[in-house]
Motif scaffolding. Structure first.
Motif, PDB file in Angstrom:
ATOM      1  N   MET A 271       0.855  -1.190   0.000  1.00 50.62           N
ATOM      2  CA  MET A 271       0.000   0.000   0.000  1.00 50.62           C
ATOM      3  C   MET A 271       0.886   1.233   0.000  1.00 50.62           C
ATOM      4  O   MET A 271       1.745   1.393   0.872  1.00 50.62           O
ATOM      5  CB  MET A 271      -0.945   0.006   1.208  1.00 50.62           C
ATOM      6  CG  MET A 271      -2.021   1.085   1.085  1.00 50.62           C
ATOM      7  SD  MET A 271      -3.476   0.828   2.131  1.00 50.62           S
ATOM      8  CE  MET A 271      -2.883   1.483   3.678  1.00 50.62           C
ATOM      9  N   CYS A 280      -7.457  -0.611  -0.981  1.00 46.86           N
ATOM     10  CA  CYS A 280      -8.019  -0.456   0.358  1.00 46.86           C
ATOM     11  C   CYS A 280      -8.910   0.765   0.494  1.00 46.86           C
ATOM     12  O   CYS A 280     -10.121   0.649   0.572  1.00 46.86           O
ATOM     13  CB  CYS A 280      -6.905  -0.413   1.396  1.00 46.86           C
ATOM     14  SG  CYS A 280      -7.493  -0.212   3.106  1.00 46.86           S
ATOM     15  N   GLN A 283     -12.285   1.371  -1.355  1.00 48.20           N
ATOM     16  CA  GLN A 283     -13.139   0.196  -1.486  1.00 48.20           C
ATOM     17  C   GLN A 283     -14.244   0.181  -0.433  1.00 48.20           C
ATOM     18  O   GLN A 283     -14.117   0.784   0.630  1.00 48.20           O
ATOM     19  CB  GLN A 283     -12.296  -1.077  -1.367  1.00 48.20           C
ATOM     20  CG  GLN A 283     -11.100  -1.119  -2.315  1.00 48.20           C
ATOM     21  CD  GLN A 283     -11.517  -0.995  -3.772  1.00 48.20           C
ATOM     22  OE1 GLN A 283     -12.374  -1.746  -4.240  1.00 48.20           O
ATOM     23  NE2 GLN A 283     -10.922  -0.055  -4.491  1.00 48.20           N
ATOM     24  N   CYS A 288      -9.345  -4.230   5.397  1.00 44.99           N
ATOM     25  CA  CYS A 288      -7.942  -4.230   4.986  1.00 44.99           C
ATOM     26  C   CYS A 288      -7.096  -4.752   6.145  1.00 44.99           C
ATOM     27  O   CYS A 288      -7.101  -4.155   7.235  1.00 44.99           O
ATOM     28  CB  CYS A 288      -7.481  -2.816   4.625  1.00 44.99           C
ATOM     29  SG  CYS A 288      -8.516  -1.991   3.402  1.00 44.99           S
ATOM     30  N   LEU A 290      -3.638  -4.850   7.273  1.00 46.13           N
ATOM     31  CA  LEU A 290      -2.446  -4.100   6.888  1.00 46.13           C
ATOM     32  C   LEU A 290      -1.274  -4.427   7.811  1.00 46.13           C
ATOM     33  O   LEU A 290      -1.335  -4.216   9.022  1.00 46.13           O
ATOM     34  CB  LEU A 290      -2.758  -2.599   6.944  1.00 46.13           C
ATOM     35  CG  LEU A 290      -1.620  -1.628   6.623  1.00 46.13           C
ATOM     36  CD1 LEU A 290      -1.084  -1.859   5.218  1.00 46.13           C
ATOM     37  CD2 LEU A 290      -2.109  -0.190   6.780  1.00 46.13           C
ATOM     38  N   TYR A 322     -11.740 -10.065   3.287  1.00 47.07           N
ATOM     39  CA  TYR A 322     -10.531  -9.444   3.806  1.00 47.07           C
ATOM     40  C   TYR A 322      -9.495  -9.324   2.697  1.00 47.07           C
ATOM     41  O   TYR A 322      -9.294 -10.263   1.906  1.00 47.07           O
ATOM     42  CB  TYR A 322      -9.959 -10.265   4.969  1.00 47.07           C
ATOM     43  CG  TYR A 322     -10.879 -10.297   6.169  1.00 47.07           C
ATOM     44  CD1 TYR A 322     -10.701  -9.408   7.232  1.00 47.07           C
ATOM     45  CD2 TYR A 322     -11.941 -11.204   6.249  1.00 47.07           C
ATOM     46  CE1 TYR A 322     -11.546  -9.413   8.332  1.00 47.07           C
ATOM     47  CE2 TYR A 322     -12.794 -11.222   7.336  1.00 47.07           C
ATOM     48  CZ  TYR A 322     -12.597 -10.329   8.377  1.00 47.07           C
ATOM     49  OH  TYR A 322     -13.442 -10.342   9.453  1.00 47.07           O
ATOM     50  N   LYS A 323      -8.850  -8.183   2.620  1.00 45.66           N
ATOM     51  CA  LYS A 323      -7.757  -7.943   1.691  1.00 45.66           C
ATOM     52  C   LYS A 323      -6.470  -7.791   2.495  1.00 45.66           C
ATOM     53  O   LYS A 323      -6.434  -7.056   3.481  1.00 45.66           O
ATOM     54  CB  LYS A 323      -8.014  -6.674   0.864  1.00 45.66           C
ATOM     55  CG  LYS A 323      -9.202  -6.771  -0.069  1.00 45.66           C
ATOM     56  CD  LYS A 323      -8.962  -7.788  -1.165  1.00 45.66           C
ATOM     57  CE  LYS A 323     -10.091  -7.794  -2.173  1.00 45.66           C
ATOM     58  NZ  LYS A 323      -9.867  -8.767  -3.244  1.00 45.66           N
ATOM     59  N   PRO A 352     -12.522   0.443   5.519  1.00 44.58           N
ATOM     60  CA  PRO A 352     -12.331   1.724   4.826  1.00 44.58           C
ATOM     61  C   PRO A 352     -13.620   2.345   4.299  1.00 44.58           C
ATOM     62  O   PRO A 352     -13.563   3.259   3.472  1.00 44.58           O
ATOM     63  CB  PRO A 352     -11.416   1.326   3.662  1.00 44.58           C
ATOM     64  CG  PRO A 352     -11.860  -0.061   3.326  1.00 44.58           C
ATOM     65  CD  PRO A 352     -12.298  -0.706   4.629  1.00 44.58           C
ATOM     66  N   LYS A 356     -15.386   4.851   8.752  1.00 47.54           N
ATOM     67  CA  LYS A 356     -14.113   4.153   8.874  1.00 47.54           C
ATOM     68  C   LYS A 356     -13.844   3.737  10.310  1.00 47.54           C
ATOM     69  O   LYS A 356     -14.094   4.499  11.256  1.00 47.54           O
ATOM     70  CB  LYS A 356     -12.977   5.014   8.343  1.00 47.54           C
ATOM     71  CG  LYS A 356     -13.068   5.278   6.845  1.00 47.54           C
ATOM     72  CD  LYS A 356     -11.959   6.171   6.367  1.00 47.54           C
ATOM     73  CE  LYS A 356     -11.980   6.316   4.856  1.00 47.54           C
ATOM     74  NZ  LYS A 356     -13.251   6.864   4.358  1.00 47.54           N
TER      75      LYS A 356
END
Length: 402
Positions: A271, A280, A283, A288, A290, A322-323, A352, A356
């Motif tokens: 990122m 992230c 979206q 995310c 991270l 989940y990313k 996000p 948030k």
């Protein structure tokens, strides 16, 4: 001139015109088009300038001794690969201007015209042995491929980019891209996007309920389920199926857009200022995960994230998506300071969306540890902190490595 002499002249003229109008092709039945001064510029030159179509032209004279046989070979190719290539023939006895302009010096000549700026190229084979395989080998080398390799890392981006445009998927257990799929991606360019999914992408195979390879299906906005193709795996039948769902659009970008953004094709992308919104911050409906790390994370941590991605990275009917990504704390010091990075690998989970929220992962960065945190979120037991838009740190804009 008396009437009998006039009739004789007319009769001879008709015979001579029929001789000169002869062709080595039966154009009423052949898929090989007549190319003449009337259509050469529009068909050959303009097509090369405006499309990715590969053209095959046969330049011949009726008395060259080989073209009658070669025409049969090209007819076979045209019957088999109609739509993949354009096939044309120029009778240089009748169209000397074209042949002179194209600097045709021997007959027959079979020439391949790729899209510009690539130069045209002649099939290099002796006329007495030139066969369809020689022509095909050269022509297929220049066939463009508009398809994008699809995996669990970029599937959502592929679907969401230009949502009104139908997305076509080929699921295959073979390497490479089939010739007919390349041809379809060129023929329907500007109307549909084409993705190719390998059988090793098991989450996607399961998601789309693919039970045999190869399989083709199309995803259309507004349709509850993908529409599978059930016919024979040949170019014309698949083209006819897909063409029903074609539509012209102005997307404000091209399919190559996602292919040129490397982070969209990575399971665990970095990122940074260029990728943040794509993976992230821009979206909705995801979390995310991270990882803060000094420099690029080692293979062990990356493999941990990849394993978790295979379980939580696909959007299912139920459950959250989940990313997984990482940030270089040494480069992005404002992010490191805001999230209180102390030098040891640290993971935070960010929602996000419009409202948030952020959650610190407590414990080691392991598969079991992160699974515990993810399950807490899924069960509604996690306690998030609100994250205002104004709280989001700025990214470094002076990085030379991007």
């Amino acid at each position: 001139m008396n009437r009998s002499v006039l009739i004789t002249f007319i009769f001879v003229g008709l015979i001579m015109s029929s001789v000169f109008a002869r062709s080595v092709y039966d154009h009423k039945q052949s898929h090989v088009s007549v190319v003449s001064n009337l259509n050469f510029v529009k068909q050959v030159q303009k097509t090369r300038e405006t499309t990715k179509t590969v053209q095959i032209l046969h330049f011949y004279k009726m008395n060259d001794g080989h073209s009658t046989r070669i025409a049969k070979q090209i007819d076979q190719l045209a019957n088999q690969y109609k739509g993949l290539f354009y096939f044309g023939a120029v009778n240089c006895g009748e169209e000397p201007t074209i042949c002179e302009k194209e600097k045709i010096t021997q007959y027959p000549t079979v020439r391949v015209y790729p899209p510009l700026p690539l130069p045209s190229i002649d099939v290099e084979a002796p006329a007495d042995s030139l066969a369809s395989n020689d022509i095909f080998k050269l022509a297929q080398r220049y066939l463009h491929d508009n398809s994008v390799e699809i995996n669990t890392a970029n599937i959502d981006t592929f679907i969401s980019e230009h949502p009104a445009v139908p997305k076509v998927f080929l699921f295959t257990d073979k390497k490479g891209t089939p010739l007919i799929y390349k041809g379809l991606s060129v023929a329907l360019e500007g109307k549909q996007f084409f993705g190719i999914v390998r059988n090793t992408e098991e989450p996607l195979v399961k998601k789309y309920q693919v039970r045999k390879f190869p399989s083709v299906l199309i995803v259309i906005a507004g349709e509850r389920k993908p529409i599978p193709y059930t016919g024979e795996m040949n170019y014309q039948d698949i083209f006819n199926f897909l063409n029903v769902y074609s539509q012209t659009y102005v997307p404000g970008g091209t399919q190559e857009q996602s292919a040129t953004k490397s982070w969209l094709n990575e399971l665990v992308p970095e990122m940074h200022i260029k990728s943040a919104r794509d993976i992230c911050l821009g979206q909705e409906g995801i979390f995310c995960v991270l990882l803060f790390h000094s420099g690029k994370p080692d293979a062990e941590i990356t493999d941990t994230f990849k394993t978790l991605h295979s379980q939580y990275g696909i959007k299912h009917d139920r459950g959250l998506q989940y990313k997984f990504m990482w940030i270089d704390a040494a480069q992005e010091q404002k992010w490191a300071q805001f999230f209180k990075f102390d030098g040891s690998p640290k993971v935070v989970l960010i929602n996000p969306g419009k409202r948030k929220r952020v959650l610190d992962h407590e414990g080691e960065v392991t598969i079991s540890g992160l699974k515990t945190t993810i399950e807490r979120i899924s069960n509604g037991d996690a306690r998030f902190k609100r994250l205002a838009d104004s709280d989001i740190p700025e990214f470094s804009a002076v990085r030379k490595d991007l």
